[in-house]
Write a protein that holds these residues in place. Structure first.
Motif, mmCIF file in Angstrom:
data_model
loop_
_atom_site.group_PDB
_atom_site.id
_atom_site.type_symbol
_atom_site.label_atom_id
_atom_site.label_comp_id
_atom_site.label_asym_id
_atom_site.label_seq_id
_atom_site.Cartn_x
_atom_site.Cartn_y
_atom_site.Cartn_z
ATOM 1 N N GLU A 32 0.843 -1.202 0.000
ATOM 2 C CA GLU A 32 0.000 0.000 0.000
ATOM 3 C C GLU A 32 0.881 1.256 0.000
ATOM 4 O O GLU A 32 0.627 2.207 -0.734
ATOM 5 N N LYS A 35 2.354 1.613 -3.393
ATOM 6 C CA LYS A 35 1.321 2.100 -4.299
ATOM 7 C C LYS A 35 1.138 3.612 -4.113
ATOM 8 O O LYS A 35 1.085 4.379 -5.096
ATOM 9 N N GLN A 36 1.058 4.061 -2.854
ATOM 10 C CA GLN A 36 0.909 5.492 -2.572
ATOM 11 C C GLN A 36 2.128 6.278 -3.062
ATOM 12 O O GLN A 36 1.993 7.366 -3.631
ATOM 13 N N ASN A 38 4.127 5.400 -5.502
ATOM 14 C CA ASN A 38 4.070 5.427 -6.971
ATOM 15 C C ASN A 38 3.077 6.487 -7.458
ATOM 16 O O ASN A 38 3.354 7.202 -8.429
ATOM 17 N N GLU A 39 1.933 6.598 -6.758
ATOM 18 C CA GLU A 39 0.951 7.622 -7.119
ATOM 19 C C GLU A 39 1.535 9.015 -6.914
ATOM 20 O O GLU A 39 1.374 9.899 -7.761
ATOM 21 N N ARG A 40 2.218 9.204 -5.792
ATOM 22 C CA ARG A 40 2.850 10.498 -5.537
ATOM 23 C C ARG A 40 3.937 10.790 -6.561
ATOM 24 O O ARG A 40 4.093 11.931 -7.008
ATOM 25 N N LEU A 42 3.945 9.732 -9.656
ATOM 26 C CA LEU A 42 3.242 10.152 -10.875
ATOM 27 C C LEU A 42 2.780 11.603 -10.763
ATOM 28 O O LEU A 42 2.909 12.382 -11.722
ATOM 29 N N ASP A 43 2.252 11.960 -9.582
ATOM 30 C CA ASP A 43 1.833 13.353 -9.363
ATOM 31 C C ASP A 43 3.023 14.300 -9.531
ATOM 32 O O ASP A 43 2.922 15.342 -10.183
ATOM 33 N N GLU A 46 3.878 14.644 -13.151
ATOM 34 C CA GLU A 46 2.935 15.545 -13.824
ATOM 35 C C GLU A 46 3.237 16.999 -13.470
ATOM 36 O O GLU A 46 3.255 17.875 -14.340
#
Length: 162
Positions: A32, A35-36, A38-40, A42-43, A46
């Motif tokens: 988890e 995953k968090q 990886n999301e950060r 990606l953010d 961007e």
């Protein structure tokens, strides 16, 4: 002693089950967290792309402003050249004005001399002769012509002073 051993095995097995459950729970938490992260990530990627775009826009704006500054500098140089030329023209006009004032003084003196000469001739000759009337008439025309030229010079000087 086998009962004891079986009991011990149950305890060990139970401890192993708890450890495996704990490891599984920790693994899920790690997954988890990954995953968090990886999301950060990606953010952040961007946001980084957006910042790159904004930076490129700022660079373009900066380049445009540099071009504007260069153009304004050229325009300022043109204005300075025009100002210098106007100063030269004003100085030249002042010189012309001075010459016209001198010419006015000279023409005024000549007109006064002619008037004086005409008066002296009229006095010395008198009114008797037709020939004198013709000369007097010619002198009057000359005086009128000079007076007209004098007025033209005065008008020109007046216009220059305005």
């Amino acid at each position: 002693s086998i009962g004891n051993g079986s009991n011990r095995l149950d305890i060990i097995n139970n401890d192993l089950d708890k450890t495996v459950a704990s490891i599984s729970e920790q693994k899920e938490q790690v997954e988890e967290t990954v995953k968090q992260l990886n999301e950060r990530l990606l953010d952040f990627k961007e946001q980084n792309e957006e910042l790159k775009g904004q930076n490129n826009q700022l660079i373009q704006t900066s380049d445009a402003l540099r071009g504007d500054i260069a153009n304004l500098t050229l325009n300022l140089d043109d204005v300075r050249e025009t100002e210098a030329q106007l100063k030269e023209d004003v100085a030249e006009l002042k010189t012309v004005e001075e010459r016209l004032k001198e010419d006015k003084i000279t023409l005024t003196a000549q007109a006064d001399n002619l008037n004086s000469t005409v008066e002296k001739l009229s006095e010395s000759i008198g009114n008797g002769s037709n020939r004198l009337d013709i000369i007097n008439n010619d002198l009057d025309k000359t005086v009128a012509s000079i007076s007209e030229q004098k007025e033209q010079v005065e008008e020109t000087v007046k216009q220059l002073n305005e």
